[in-house]
Design an enzyme around this catalytic site. Structure first.
Site, PDB file in Angstrom:
ATOM      1  N   GLY A 119       0.690  -1.073   0.290  1.00  0.00           N
ATOM      2  CA  GLY A 119      -0.105  -0.103   0.149  1.00  0.00           C
ATOM      3  C   GLY A 119       1.259   1.336   0.201  1.00  0.00           C
ATOM      4  N   ASP A 232      -3.562  -5.718   7.267  1.00  0.00           N
ATOM      5  CA  ASP A 232      -3.851  -6.330   6.305  1.00  0.00           C
ATOM      6  C   ASP A 232      -3.793  -8.081   6.007  1.00  0.00           C
ATOM      7  OD1 ASP A 232      -2.136  -4.891   3.193  1.00  0.00           O
ATOM      8  OD2 ASP A 232      -4.233  -5.674   3.805  1.00  0.00           O
TER       9      ASP A 232
END
Lengths: 258, 194
Positions: A119, A232
C-alpha cells in the site's frame, strides 16, 4: 476566514462570492422574484444542483471502495502513463513505478528486481553490498515524501515492525533514509505467498491448511501480544517458505494508530 | 443548463486532455479513475482486477478520446468501461454469479445506460454521480481552512441553517454563506477544468 486562502483574494472573485451569498439569502427568504442578473442566477442554479445531489447523503459504500489501496494503485498507474508514447503502458501487478531501476542502489542496498507492491510502496529483492545478503527492501517512493503524513506512517510501520522477533513473523533487519528515499529492509522469504500458492496448486489438503493457518495465527497472536495490529491480513501476506514454515508479513501498525 | 449537463459535461477538462496536456491527464485520472474502479467492483471484480480494469479503460480512452466531442461524458465513460469489462472478463462471466451471485449480474445490467433514457436519469438514485462529487470534494479539501470547510459542509450537505452555523462558529451569517460558495465554486472548477 479569508486570510489563508490567497487564491480567493482577487476582487473579482470576492464580488462574485458576495453576489452569490446575497442572492442565497434572498432566495431563502423568498424575496428573490426578479432575475435581473442572469449570469449570477445561472451560476447559482448550477451550484444549487450540486447541493441537491450532495444532500442525498454520503455514498459510504462507494467511498469505502475507492479508498481501497488497489484503487490508488490504479489511479497512480493511469496518471503516470506517459502521454508522449503512442500507447499507454499499463502498470500491472508485475511492472512497477519507473522511479527506481534495478541495479540502482539505495544506501548500501543494490536493487535486484521488484517483487511486490504494498500500500505504501514497492518491495524489491535487494542485496546488501558488503554483507552480500539478500533482503526484501520496502521503498517509499519519492513522490510520497511530499506528504509528511506518508513519511510519518512509514516511520510508524518501521518502528512497529522493528520490535518484532518471532519465527512466524517476517523480521525487520534495517531501516533508514538514503537521499530522499525511505527504506525498510526485511527478511527475504524464499518461498511463495498463499494467494499465489492457491492459484498455482489449488486448495491444499485440510491437514495442510490447518497447519498453515495455525502457524499464521501464532504469528498474529505474537503481534497482538506486543500491542500491535496487523492491518492487512490476507493470503498474499502469508508466506510459505521452502522450509515449510509460515511467516506473516505486511502492514503492521501500533494499535493506537488505527 | 441542467444538473445532468453539469455533471456529464466535463468538456473543458476533456478538451485539455485531448490537447495532451499532462496536468489535465493527471487531474482526469484522479477524478475519474476511482469511478471506473468503483464500477469494476460493482461488476463483481476483486480489487486487483478492478484496478486492472480501470487501467485498461484509460488505456482505451486514450486511444478514443479524440472521438469524444460533447454530450454525456459519464455515460460515454461507462460504455467504454462495460465494453472493456466484457472483452476481457467475458470468459469469466460465470464469475459474476460465483462471486456476487445473480445480484452482481443484475447490478451490471442495471447500471443505467444514460444514452438510453435521459429523462429518467435525473431522478435515478445514481450513486456514481454522488461519488464523483465526493471524490472532487476530497481533492479540494486541503485548499480550505478547517472553519471554511466546516461551514460549507454543515450548510450545503447537512442542511443546517446559516444562522445556526454562524452562532456555533462565532462568525457572521454572511461569512458562512461566503464559505459555502467558495467551496462550491471551487468544486465546479475542479469538475470542469484545470
Amino acid at each position: 476566514m479569508n486570510q489563508d486562502e490567497p487564491e480567493f483574494m482577487n476582487p473579482e472573485n470576492d464580488q462574485l462570492i458576495e453576489g452569490l451569498s446575497e442572492l442565497d439569502e434572498l432566495r431563502e427568504r423568498g424575496l428573490d422574484s426578479s432575475r435581473q442578473m442572469p449570469t449570477i442566477h445561472h451560476l447559482m442554479d448550477e451550484l444549487d444542483g450540486y447541493v441537491r445531489v450532495l444532500q442525498e447523503g454520503e455514498p459510504s459504500r462507494g467511498l469505502e471502495i475507492i479508498r481501497e489501496p488497489e484503487c490508488e494503485r490504479a489511479v497512480r498507474g493511469i496518471a503516470l502513463a506517459s502521454l508522449d508514447q503512442a500507447l499507454l503502458e499499463r502498470t500491472d501487478r508485475q511492472s512497477y513505478s519507473n522511479e527506481f531501476t534495478p541495479g540502482q542502489t539505495i544506501g548500501v542496498y543494490e536493487l535486484l528486481e521488484p517483487i511486490g507492491q504494498g500500500g505504501m510502496g514497492t518491495v524489491y529483492r535487494a542485496r546488501h553490498q558488503s554483507l552480500k545478503r539478500e533482503v526484501a527492501l520496502k521503498v517509499l517512493p519519492k513522490w510520497r515524501t511530499r506528504h509528511p503524513r506518508s513519511i510519518l506512517r512509514f516511520q510508524r510501520e518501521m518502528q512497529a515492525v522493528g520490535q518484532l522477533d518471532h519465527p512466524r513473523v517476517v523480521k525487520a533487519l534495517d531501516a533508514g533514509q538514503a537521499d530522499e528515499t525511505y527504506y525498510l529492509a526485511m527478511e527475504l522469504v524464499d518461498g511463495i505467498d498463499l494467494s499465489s500458492l492457491l492459484k498455482k496448486c489449488g486448495t491444499p489438503s485440510v491437514g495442510d491448511v490447518c497447519e498453515m493457518i495455525r502457524q499464521a495465527a501464532q504469528g498474529l497472536q505474537y503481534i497482538h501480544e506486543q500491542g500491535l495490529v496487523h492491518r492487512d491480513i490476507k493470503f498474499s501476506n502469508i508466506m510459505l517458505g521452502r522450509d515449510g514454515m509460515i511467516k506473516n508479513q505486511g502492514n503492521i501498525l501500533c494499535a493506537d494508530c488505527l | 443548463m441542467s444538473v445532468q449537463d453539469t455533471f456529464s459535461n466535463s468538456s473543458a477538462l476533456i478538451e485539455q486532455v485531448q490537447l495532451q496536456d499532462p496536468a489535465a491527464w493527471k487531474r482526469f485520472a484522479n477524478l475519474y479513475g476511482p469511478l471506473v474502479y468503483y464500477w469494476g467492483r460493482q461488476f463483481g471484480l476483486n480489487p486487483d482486477d478492478a484496478s486492472d480494469l480501470a487501467q485498461d479503460v484509460f488505456h482505451t480512452l486514450w486511444k478514443r478520446i479524440d472521438g469524444y466531442s460533447s454530450g454525456n461524458f459519464r455515460g460515454w465513460l461507462l460504455i467504454v468501461t462495460k465494453n472493456v469489462f466484457r472483452d476481457r472478463w467475458r470468459k469469466d462471466a460465470q464469475l459474476l454469479h460465483a462471486r456476487g451471485g445473480s445480484d452482481a449480474q443484475l447490478m451490471f445490467d442495471q447500471i443505467p445506460d444514460p444514452l438510453k433514457d435521459s429523462s429518467s436519469q435525473q431522478n435515478q438514485q445514481d450513486e456514481s454521480e454522488l461519488l464523483l462529487l465526493h471524490r472532487a470534494l476530497e481533492m479540494i479539501r486541503d485548499d480550505f481552512q478547517e472553519s471554511t470547510w466546516s461551514a460549507f459542509w454543515r450548510m450545503a450537505i447537512q442542511n443546517e441553517s446559516a444562522a445556526s452555523i454562524a452562532e456555533s462558529l462565532k462568525i457572521t451569517e454572511s461569512s458562512v454563506r461566503h464559505a459555502k460558495f467558495r467551496v462550491l465554486k471551487r468544486l465546479k472548477e475542479e469538475l470542469g477544468r484545470l
